[in-house]
Design an enzyme around this catalytic site. Structure first.
Site, PDB file in Angstrom:
ATOM      1  N   ASP A 156      -6.010   0.479  -0.128  1.00  0.00           N
ATOM      2  CA  ASP A 156      -6.077   0.493   1.336  1.00  0.00           C
ATOM      3  C   ASP A 156      -7.442  -0.071   1.746  1.00  0.00           C
ATOM      4  O   ASP A 156      -8.155  -0.631   0.908  1.00  0.00           O
ATOM      5  CB  ASP A 156      -5.865   1.915   1.874  1.00  0.00           C
ATOM      6  N   LYS A 200       0.831  -1.203   0.000  1.00  0.00           N
ATOM      7  CA  LYS A 200       0.000   0.000   0.000  1.00  0.00           C
ATOM      8  C   LYS A 200       0.872   1.262   0.000  1.00  0.00           C
ATOM      9  O   LYS A 200       0.692   2.162  -0.814  1.00  0.00           O
ATOM     10  CB  LYS A 200      -0.926   0.011   1.226  1.00  0.00           C
TER      11      LYS A 200
END
Ligand code: SF4
Length: 211
Positions: free
Chosen positions: A137, A118
């Site tokens: 996310d 991420k």
């Protein structure tokens, strides 16, 4: 995506994009702010980042700070003790291995302490202007599953599924749109489906009730 593109302009930028905009997409600030932002509200990340960068703003100067001082500066971001250790170790590695620069490949970014897919994807998109990455996310993972674009159990799986599911021109933007939407409308608990601009396009998979 076109609807969201027109809707999100009315809202403030998510914290990492905001810091990037204020500092000409400085890759080091983007990297550190992204590390601090995990599981932390934007306002808290923003304040912690500002305190930290007021004290030190390069890998060399930030890497010189003691971990307890970094902890004090970034508190109360979640997991601030772990994040302080990762910030210091990342600064050291940037110095030792990358000549003080934030690397520009996923493989190299993933070598940095505390950096997962991420964070690495967001740094590639926001700091290095990559069009070839998707940053997933919890907001992106949740919303694209509610929309039925993918059926996945974890963010890393969602990232790979999205490369197949959505047009390449949206890859670098989906995080910005869905983080903005997830913070304000398609919230984890009690999504505001009754005011959602994409309600007619959404099967609302897994949504039990509208806020
Ligand atoms: S309609 Fe509801 S579930 Fe679907 S995107 Fe909008 S807020 Fe989320």
């Amino acid at each position: 995506m076109r609807t969201l593109d027109s809707m999100v302009e009315a809202y403030d930028l998510p914290v990492v994009e905001k810091i990037a905009e204020e500092h000409r997409a400085d890759p080091f600030r983007v990297l550190i702010a992204t590390l601090l932002s995990a599981r932390t509200q934007d306002a808290t990340t923003d304040a912690a980042s500002r305190r930290l960068f007021a004290r030190a703003r390069t890998p060399r100067t930030l890497g010189r700070l003691a971990v307890p001082e970094i902890e004090r500066l970034i508190y109360p971001v979640s997991f601030y003790r772990n994040k302080a250790r990762h910030v210091k170790a990342t600064c050291r590695l940037l110095q030792e291995r990358f000549n003080g620069r934030v690397p520009e490949t996923m493989d190299e970014l993933l070598l940095l302490p505390g950096v997962g897919r991420k964070t690495a994807n967001l740094v590639m998109i926001v700091a290095h202007r990559s069009q070839d990455n998707i940053c997933v996310d919890t907001h992106v993972h949740r919303i694209v599953n509610r929309l039925g674009w993918v059926r996945t159990g974890a963010p890393d799986e969602t990232e790979q599924a999205l490369y197949r599911a959505i047009d390449r021109r949206w890859w670098s933007r989906i995080n910005l749109y869905l983080v903005t939407w997830g913070q304000r409308v398609c919230r984890p608990i009690g999504p505001k489906c009754h005011i959602c601009a994409i309600r007619d396009l959404c099967p609302r998979l897994g949504v039990k009730k509208d806020a």
